[in-house]
Motif scaffolding. Sequence first.
Motif, mmCIF file in Angstrom:
data_model
loop_
_atom_site.group_PDB
_atom_site.id
_atom_site.type_symbol
_atom_site.label_atom_id
_atom_site.label_comp_id
_atom_site.label_asym_id
_atom_site.label_seq_id
_atom_site.Cartn_x
_atom_site.Cartn_y
_atom_site.Cartn_z
ATOM 1 N N THR A 38 91.965 64.186 41.418
ATOM 2 C CA THR A 38 90.793 64.418 42.251
ATOM 3 C C THR A 38 90.288 63.101 42.820
ATOM 4 O OG1 THR A 38 90.195 66.257 40.816
ATOM 5 C CG2 THR A 38 88.485 65.409 42.285
ATOM 6 N N PRO A 39 90.034 63.046 44.120
ATOM 7 C CA PRO A 39 89.525 61.788 44.695
ATOM 8 C C PRO A 39 88.147 61.446 44.156
ATOM 9 C CG PRO A 39 90.308 63.303 46.398
ATOM 10 C CD PRO A 39 90.232 64.073 45.117
ATOM 11 N N GLY A 40 87.737 60.234 44.390
ATOM 12 C CA GLY A 40 86.402 59.793 44.017
ATOM 13 C C GLY A 40 85.502 59.748 45.236
ATOM 14 N N LEU A 41 84.575 58.790 45.238
ATOM 15 C CA LEU A 41 83.647 58.686 46.358
ATOM 16 C C LEU A 41 84.363 58.342 47.657
ATOM 17 C CD1 LEU A 41 80.608 56.844 44.720
ATOM 18 C CD2 LEU A 41 81.005 59.287 44.983
ATOM 19 N N GLU A 42 85.528 57.709 47.557
ATOM 20 C CA GLU A 42 86.241 57.361 48.786
ATOM 21 C C GLU A 42 86.729 58.595 49.540
ATOM 22 O OE1 GLU A 42 89.290 57.885 45.636
ATOM 23 O OE2 GLU A 42 87.355 56.853 45.778
ATOM 24 N N GLY A 43 86.789 59.749 48.853
ATOM 25 C CA GLY A 43 87.245 60.955 49.515
ATOM 26 C C GLY A 43 86.138 61.734 50.209
ATOM 27 N N LEU A 44 84.870 61.301 50.071
ATOM 28 C CA LEU A 44 83.767 62.040 50.682
ATOM 29 C C LEU A 44 83.786 61.942 52.204
ATOM 30 C CD1 LEU A 44 80.826 61.245 48.245
ATOM 31 C CD2 LEU A 44 82.324 63.254 48.304
ATOM 32 N N THR A 45 84.274 60.831 52.735
ATOM 33 C CA THR A 45 84.336 60.707 54.193
ATOM 34 C C THR A 45 85.257 61.761 54.796
ATOM 35 O OG1 THR A 45 83.954 58.327 53.968
ATOM 36 C CG2 THR A 45 84.818 59.109 56.069
ATOM 37 N N ALA A 46 86.401 61.986 54.148
ATOM 38 C CA ALA A 46 87.316 63.020 54.637
ATOM 39 C C ALA A 46 86.701 64.405 54.495
ATOM 40 C CB ALA A 46 88.639 62.945 53.880
ATOM 41 N N LEU A 47 85.941 64.629 53.414
ATOM 42 C CA LEU A 47 85.263 65.916 53.254
ATOM 43 C C LEU A 47 84.251 66.143 54.372
ATOM 44 C CD1 LEU A 47 84.437 66.447 49.457
ATOM 45 C CD2 LEU A 47 86.002 67.752 50.896
ATOM 46 N N ALA A 48 83.488 65.104 54.694
ATOM 47 C CA ALA A 48 82.491 65.226 55.760
ATOM 48 C C ALA A 48 83.153 65.513 57.101
ATOM 49 C CB ALA A 48 81.647 63.957 55.835
ATOM 50 N N ALA A 49 84.271 64.843 57.367
ATOM 51 C CA ALA A 49 84.982 65.082 58.627
ATOM 52 C C ALA A 49 85.519 66.512 58.689
ATOM 53 C CB ALA A 49 86.121 64.080 58.773
ATOM 54 N N GLU A 50 86.024 67.011 57.568
ATOM 55 C CA GLU A 50 86.525 68.394 57.549
ATOM 56 C C GLU A 50 85.394 69.386 57.767
ATOM 57 O OE1 GLU A 50 88.927 71.409 54.496
ATOM 58 O OE2 GLU A 50 88.409 69.368 53.892
ATOM 59 N N SER A 51 84.228 69.118 57.172
ATOM 60 C CA SER A 51 83.088 69.999 57.347
ATOM 61 C C SER A 51 82.624 70.016 58.803
ATOM 62 C CB SER A 51 81.931 69.563 56.436
ATOM 63 O OG SER A 51 80.807 70.389 56.609
ATOM 64 N N GLU A 52 82.652 68.860 59.463
ATOM 65 C CA GLU A 52 82.270 68.811 60.871
ATOM 66 C C GLU A 52 83.245 69.591 61.739
ATOM 67 O OE1 GLU A 52 81.723 64.806 62.067
ATOM 68 O OE2 GLU A 52 79.983 64.454 60.774
ATOM 69 N N ARG A 53 84.523 69.573 61.383
ATOM 70 C CA ARG A 53 85.495 70.366 62.138
ATOM 71 C C ARG A 53 85.244 71.855 61.956
ATOM 72 N NH1 ARG A 53 89.090 66.341 60.185
ATOM 73 N NH2 ARG A 53 89.759 67.738 58.491
ATOM 74 N N MET A 54 84.648 72.224 60.820
ATOM 75 C CA MET A 54 84.315 73.627 60.579
ATOM 76 C C MET A 54 83.001 74.016 61.240
ATOM 77 S SD MET A 54 85.390 73.763 56.535
ATOM 78 C CE MET A 54 84.809 75.429 56.296
ATOM 79 N N GLY A 55 82.326 73.068 61.885
ATOM 80 C CA GLY A 55 81.100 73.372 62.619
ATOM 81 C C GLY A 55 79.821 72.984 61.923
ATOM 82 N N SER A 56 79.896 72.348 60.742
ATOM 83 C CA SER A 56 78.699 71.933 60.016
ATOM 84 C C SER A 56 78.671 70.417 59.930
ATOM 85 C CB SER A 56 78.681 72.534 58.596
ATOM 86 O OG SER A 56 78.662 73.945 58.652
ATOM 87 N N PRO A 57 77.881 69.731 60.798
ATOM 88 C CA PRO A 57 77.818 68.271 60.742
ATOM 89 C C PRO A 57 77.213 67.793 59.431
ATOM 90 C CG PRO A 57 76.130 69.151 62.208
ATOM 91 C CD PRO A 57 77.009 70.304 61.838
ATOM 92 N N VAL A 58 77.652 66.609 58.990
ATOM 93 C CA VAL A 58 77.253 66.084 57.686
ATOM 94 C C VAL A 58 76.686 64.689 57.858
ATOM 95 C CG1 VAL A 58 78.037 65.451 55.373
ATOM 96 C CG2 VAL A 58 79.022 67.444 56.519
ATOM 97 N N THR A 59 75.540 64.460 57.216
ATOM 98 C CA THR A 59 74.955 63.123 57.113
ATOM 99 C C THR A 59 75.217 62.613 55.703
ATOM 100 O OG1 THR A 59 73.233 63.676 58.708
ATOM 101 C CG2 THR A 59 72.866 61.760 57.307
ATOM 102 N N LEU A 60 75.968 61.536 55.574
ATOM 103 C CA LEU A 60 76.418 61.036 54.275
ATOM 104 C C LEU A 60 75.759 59.699 53.982
ATOM 105 C CD1 LEU A 60 78.404 61.820 51.993
ATOM 106 C CD2 LEU A 60 80.157 60.498 53.175
ATOM 107 N N GLU A 61 75.044 59.638 52.869
ATOM 108 C CA GLU A 61 74.386 58.412 52.423
ATOM 109 C C GLU A 61 74.810 58.124 50.989
ATOM 110 O OE1 GLU A 61 70.223 58.725 52.842
ATOM 111 O OE2 GLU A 61 70.243 59.158 55.000
ATOM 112 N N ILE A 62 75.481 56.986 50.806
ATOM 113 C CA ILE A 62 75.969 56.608 49.475
ATOM 114 C C ILE A 62 75.518 55.180 49.212
ATOM 115 C CG2 ILE A 62 77.970 56.400 47.969
ATOM 116 C CD1 ILE A 62 79.504 58.204 49.872
ATOM 117 N N CYS A 63 74.807 54.973 48.106
ATOM 118 C CA CYS A 63 74.379 53.619 47.772
ATOM 119 C C CYS A 63 75.584 52.807 47.295
ATOM 120 C CB CYS A 63 73.279 53.649 46.715
ATOM 121 S SG CYS A 63 73.833 54.170 45.077
#
Length: 388
Positions: free
Chosen positions: A256-281
């Motif tokens: 399972t990916p870590g935090l580095e995989g969240l960017t790809a998740l956000a991009a996939e969600s945007e392709r599905m029509g739900s834009p994502v705002t990602l904030e990671i400290c």
Amino acid sequence: MLAPARYAVLRLLTAARQRTRRWPGSPRALDGVAALSCFSLMVLDVPGLADADNSLTGLTATLVLAAGAATLVVRRRAPWVPYLVALVLLGWLHELTLIQFALYSLGRFRGRAAGVAATVGYVAWSYAMFHLPGWPEHRADTLSGFLGLIVPIGVLAAAVGIAAYRQDLVRELASQRARAAVFQAVQEERISVARDVHDLVGRELTVLAVRAEVLAARARGGPHLKDFEELADTARRAHLMLNDTIVHRADERTATPGLEGLTALAAESERMGSPVTLEICLAAHRLSPLRQTAVYRVVQECLTNAAKHAPGERVSVAIGLDGTRLRVTVRNALPAAVPVTEPVSSGTGTSSMRERVTAMGGTLTAGAHDGAYEVVAHLPAGRLPSRP
């Protein structure tokens, strides 16, 4: 023929039953309501019973009917008791009300076989009573009355009870399937956690064993050679124990990916029509890999749910540290209108997320707040390593 007042009472009781169908009362209380309803209907026949039988007065007839109706209190545990009492009242007082409740109870709580057997016994008993003097009193057209009233009453009451019994079985089966789906989702999440532990911890144990062997080779002839060899052997044995404990299945998968995989998740969600705002400290990137995989799973499930239930709505994902605890917040606006097509969902996603977070010693809450759906997960951050 039933009196108009009896029709009115029956209609009122039917309406009350429909209104209280979803009442979460105890079964014992519902049995008490059934007994009271039966007595309320039978008490309308008290004047006629007292006139037809000189051995009964209005008071004694009321007490007899009350005792018969009271047997419905045990209709779940012993439905044959009110049935037998109803047959006695049928032969003695020609009272048909209790037998209807008794036949329904047998069909409802004992199923089709008991309901059919009880109906056959009721019809046979009624037919035998039909040929005795005094019941019914007028014999000119009593056979048609027997076939048109007595038989349908029993068949209809038992049939309704059997239908309710089958409906109870369907609901129970659906409930068991839902519980099984949740249990399976939790088990799959536990397996996923175990595999992540194996992938991450096993890799570290392998590095430790190799490093210890290198140090043992360098310490040949030195006083610490035996210590390094024991350390390498301990690491290898720990790795073997880990392999034996967490059995790999045939469907192997990547870690399972870590935090580095969240960017790809956000991009996939945007392709599905739900834009994502990602904030990671920045400090969150120094969390242990196992905690990062837990965060990834939570965000992944939340984005999937948002795409199903709130398509097109913006999703905000915030990951930060709150003292010694990691806080993951995923929030999306609720849609203004219900989607035309109901999303395909098993309803086990929240259980999987909660199992993952709980396994890490954290907590998870999910629900609607201020026109938005929000999922908040708290995880122990552990000791963050210092930056190199």
